[in-house]
Design an enzyme around this catalytic site. Structure first.
Site, PDB file in Angstrom:
ATOM      1  N   TYR A  35      54.912  -3.413   1.693  1.00  0.00           N
ATOM      2  CA  TYR A  35      54.961  -3.866   3.082  1.00  0.00           C
ATOM      3  C   TYR A  35      56.361  -4.404   3.379  1.00  0.00           C
ATOM      4  O   TYR A  35      56.914  -5.167   2.596  1.00  0.00           O
ATOM      5  CB  TYR A  35      53.926  -4.971   3.330  1.00  0.00           C
ATOM      6  CG  TYR A  35      53.922  -5.489   4.754  1.00  0.00           C
ATOM      7  CD1 TYR A  35      53.534  -4.673   5.810  1.00  0.00           C
ATOM      8  CD2 TYR A  35      54.316  -6.799   5.043  1.00  0.00           C
ATOM      9  CE1 TYR A  35      53.528  -5.142   7.121  1.00  0.00           C
ATOM     10  CE2 TYR A  35      54.305  -7.275   6.345  1.00  0.00           C
ATOM     11  CZ  TYR A  35      53.917  -6.452   7.380  1.00  0.00           C
ATOM     12  OH  TYR A  35      53.919  -6.914   8.671  1.00  0.00           O
TER      13      TYR A  35
ATOM     14  N   LYS B 184      60.326 -15.758   4.628  1.00  0.00           N
ATOM     15  CA  LYS B 184      59.395 -16.701   3.999  1.00  0.00           C
ATOM     16  C   LYS B 184      60.085 -17.951   3.423  1.00  0.00           C
ATOM     17  O   LYS B 184      60.424 -18.845   4.177  1.00  0.00           O
ATOM     18  CB  LYS B 184      58.512 -15.975   2.991  1.00  0.00           C
ATOM     19  CG  LYS B 184      57.683 -14.887   3.722  1.00  0.00           C
ATOM     20  CD  LYS B 184      56.525 -14.292   2.968  1.00  0.00           C
ATOM     21  CE  LYS B 184      55.669 -13.470   3.913  1.00  0.00           C
ATOM     22  NZ  LYS B 184      55.738 -12.043   3.744  1.00  0.00           N
TER      23      LYS B 184
ATOM     24  N   ASP C  68      63.611  -5.624  -0.894  1.00  0.00           N
ATOM     25  CA  ASP C  68      62.929  -6.516   0.037  1.00  0.00           C
ATOM     26  C   ASP C  68      62.452  -7.721  -0.771  1.00  0.00           C
ATOM     27  O   ASP C  68      61.426  -7.668  -1.443  1.00  0.00           O
ATOM     28  CB  ASP C  68      61.759  -5.789   0.708  1.00  0.00           C
ATOM     29  CG  ASP C  68      61.047  -6.683   1.716  1.00  0.00           C
ATOM     30  OD1 ASP C  68      61.206  -7.924   1.642  1.00  0.00           O
ATOM     31  OD2 ASP C  68      60.324  -6.143   2.578  1.00  0.00           O
TER      32      ASP C  68
HETATM   33  C1  LIG Z   1      56.003 -10.938   4.884  1.00  0.00           C
HETATM   34  C2  LIG Z   1      56.837  -9.793   4.482  1.00  0.00           C
HETATM   35  C3  LIG Z   1      57.688  -9.124   5.401  1.00  0.00           C
HETATM   36  C4  LIG Z   1      57.672  -9.427   6.860  1.00  0.00           C
HETATM   37  O1  LIG Z   1      58.131 -10.699   7.154  1.00  0.00           O
HETATM   38  P1  LIG Z   1      57.707 -11.356   8.567  1.00  0.00           P
HETATM   39  O2  LIG Z   1      58.448 -12.656   8.574  1.00  0.00           O
HETATM   40  O3  LIG Z   1      56.231 -11.489   8.538  1.00  0.00           O
HETATM   41  O4  LIG Z   1      58.178 -10.435   9.626  1.00  0.00           O
HETATM   42  C5  LIG Z   1      58.524  -8.146   4.913  1.00  0.00           C
HETATM   43  N1  LIG Z   1      58.546  -7.811   3.603  1.00  0.00           N
HETATM   44  C6  LIG Z   1      57.751  -8.424   2.707  1.00  0.00           C
HETATM   45  C7  LIG Z   1      57.838  -8.038   1.267  1.00  0.00           C
HETATM   46  C8  LIG Z   1      56.855  -9.411   3.124  1.00  0.00           C
HETATM   47  O5  LIG Z   1      56.038  -9.974   2.222  1.00  0.00           O
END
Ligand SMILES: *Cc1c(COP(=O)(O)O)cnc(C)c1O
Length: 422
Positions: A143, A264, A236
C-alpha cells in the site's frame, strides 16, 4: 458498554460516507460498530463510553513513543502559542529536515508534505522527471496511499498490467503501473527488461498485508536490478521509517534507496509526510529545479514541532531496544499460544511490527497472505476488544508496539489472547 459510540456512529453515518474519514476505521472487515475515542495515554486508549484498552493500533504507527507523550505534547503547545501557520519558512522545518538527514544514511535533502499519500505521489513524479520514463513497478499487496497510480492491484498471475482498484481511477493512470509479486526478483527483472521503468516502489517490509518480511537478498536484489537499467529504487518507509531504527529499513537492511518516502512517525501524530534522497535528485524539485510540487500547509510549524520532539526522543537507543524486546515477547507469546491451542496460525515480526495470521503458517507474499482466515480473525478481534485489547480491525494490518508498552501490558495481552483463542 458502547452506547455513546453507537449513537455517535449513527450521527456520523448521516454526514460522512460510512461514518468515517478513512475506510478501515469503520470495522467493515470485522463487523460491528467502531469505537469512538475520547483520549489515549501511554499504551492505553479510552473510548467515549469509558472503556480502557491496551492499544496496538497506535494511530497506525505514528505513536511510537506511546500516546500523549509529554515532550511531544509540550512542543506542540509551545509552538501553537506562536501561531498556527505562516506560509513562510520557519526554523522548525530546517531543524526537522536536518534531523532526518542526520538519521538516515543516503538522504541528503528532504521536502515536507502533509501525508504519506502526498509524499508517494510527489516521489513518483520526481522519479519520472528524473528518468524521463513513465512506467512504475509496485508490488501486489503493498500500500502506498491513495494516489491514482498506486490504487492498483494485480489481476491473476504474478505479473500483470495494472487495473484500477477503484472506480474513478482512469486506466491512463493505472496503466502506467506494473505489478510484481513481493519477494519475487525474477518477476521484477522480467518487467524491467520489457518496459522503460522510471522507478520500482516497495515497502521494504510489507506492513499493509499483515507483516511480510523481505527475503534475504530481495531488497539488495531490487537495488541491483534498478541500477542495471537506470530505474530509481523508491522505498516507501511510511511505516518502517524511524521504526526499525533511526535510519529505518535502509539502515536495518543495509540497502540505500534512491528516494525514500516518509509519513506516520515523522509527524508525532500530526499530519506530516516527506520525501527525500540524494542531492542531485532532490534538486530537481521546484524551486531549485523544474519538478513542481507545493503545499499551503507543508512544513506547518506546529506539525514540525511535534515531529522534531518525537525524532529527538528517538535519538535514545533505549527506545528501540525496548520496543524490539516487547515486540519479541509479544510474537513469541502469540506463537506459543497458537501452538498450544492447536490452531493453524503463523506469527511474523520484525522489531516492533507483529502480525498473527490465522489459517496459514507462513506468509511471504500476497498470494499466501490472501489465504488467511479473516473470519477467525474477526472473532479473535472482538474477543480481544471485549477483554480490553484494541487491535486493528483487519487481519491485514500490523500490531504496533510502542515505547510505552510494558512487560505487564504484553503479558496481560497474551493472557487475554490465550483465553480468547481457547
Ligand atoms: C499509511 C501508508 C501510506 C499512506 O500514508 P497517508 O498518510 O495515510 O496518506 C503510504 N505508504 C505506506 C507504506 C503506509 O503505511
Amino acid at each position: 458498554m458502547t452506547n455513546i459510540s453507537k449513537a455517535l456512529f449513527e450521527r456520523a453515518i448521516n454526514v460522512m460516507p460510512g461514518g468515517v474519514n478513512s475506510p478501515v476505521r469503520a470495522f467493515k472487515a470485522v463487523g460491528g460498530n467502531p469505537l469512538f475515542i475520547d483520549r489515549a495515554d501511554g499504551s492505553k486508549i479510552y473510548d467515549v463510553d469509558g472503556n480502557e484498552y491496551i492499544d496496538y493500533v497506535c494511530s497506525w504507527g505514528p505513536m511510537i513513543l506511546g500516546h500523549n507523550n509529554a515532550a511531544v505534547r509540550e512542543a506542540v503547545a509551545k509552538a501553537s502559542q506562536k501561531g498556527m501557520s505562516f506560509g513562510a519558512p520557519t526554523e522548525a522545518e530546517v531543524r526537522l529536515a536536518e534531523k532526518i538527514v542526520s538519521f538516515v544514511p543516503g538522504i541528503e535533502m528532504v521536502r515536507m508534505v502533509n501525508s504519506g499519500t502526498e509524499a508517494v505521489m510527489s516521489a513518483l513524479r520526481l522519479a519520472r522527471a528524473c528518468t524521463g520514463r513513465r512506467k512504475v513497478v509496485k508490488f501486489e499487496g503493498c500500500y502506498h496511499g491513495h494516489a491514482d497510480a498506486m490504487l492498483v492491484k494485480a489481476g491473476s498471475g504474478a505479473l500483470t498490467l495494472g487495473e484500477p482498484d477503484s472506480p474513478g481511477v482512469p486506466e491512463s493512470a493505472a496503466g502506467e503501473t506494473l505489478v510484481a509479486a513481493y519477494n519475487d526478483l525474477d518477476g521484477v527483472e522480467a518487467l524491467l527488461k520489457k518496459n522503460d521503468v522510471a522507478c520500482v516502489i516497495v515497502e521494504p517490509v510489507a506492513a499493509n498485508m499483515g507483516v511480510v518480511l523481505p527475503r534475504d537478498g530481495f531488497l539488495s536484489g531490487l537495488k541491483e536490478l534498478c541500477a542495471a537499467c537506470g530505474a530509481l529504487l523508491v522505498f516507501d518507509e511510511v511505516i518502517t521509517g524511524f521504526r526499525l531504527g533511526k535510519g529505518g529499513a535502509q539502515e536495518y537492511y543495509g540497502v540505500a534507496a534512491d528516494l525514500a518516502v516518509y509519513g506516520k512517525i515523522i509527524g508525532g501524530g500530526m499530519p506530516v509526510g516527506a520525501y527525500g534522497g540524494r542531492r542531485e535528485i532532490m534538486e530537481l524539485v521546484a524551486p531549485s529545479g523544474p519538478v513542481y510540487q507545493a503545499g499551503t500547509l507543508s512544513g506547518n510549524p506546529v506539525a514540525m514541532a511535534a515531529g522534531l520532539a518525537q525524532l529527538e526522543a528517538l535519538e535514545n537507543r533505549d527506545v528501540y531496544n525496548h520496543i524490539d524486546k516487547m515486540g519479541e515477547r509479544l510474537a513469541l507469546g502469540l506463537s506459543g499460544i497458537a501452538q498450544r491451542s492447536g490452531l493453524k496460525a503463523g506469527v511474523n515480526r520484525v522489531g516492533s511490527l507483529v502480525c498473527l495470521f490465522f489459517g496459514i503458517e507462513s506468509a511471504d507474499d500476497y498470494k499466501s497472505v490472501k489465504k488467511a482466515d479473516t473470519e477467525r480473525y474477526a472473532r479473535y478481534f472482538h474477543g480481544m476488544m471485549d477483554k480490553g485489547v484494541y487491535l486493528a480491525p483487519s487481519q491485514f494490518e500490523a500490531m504496533f508496539v510502542s515505547a510505552a508498552h510494558t512487560e505487564s501490558d504484553i503479558d496481560a495481552t497474551l493472557d487475554k489472547a490465550e483465553r480468547t483463542l481457547r
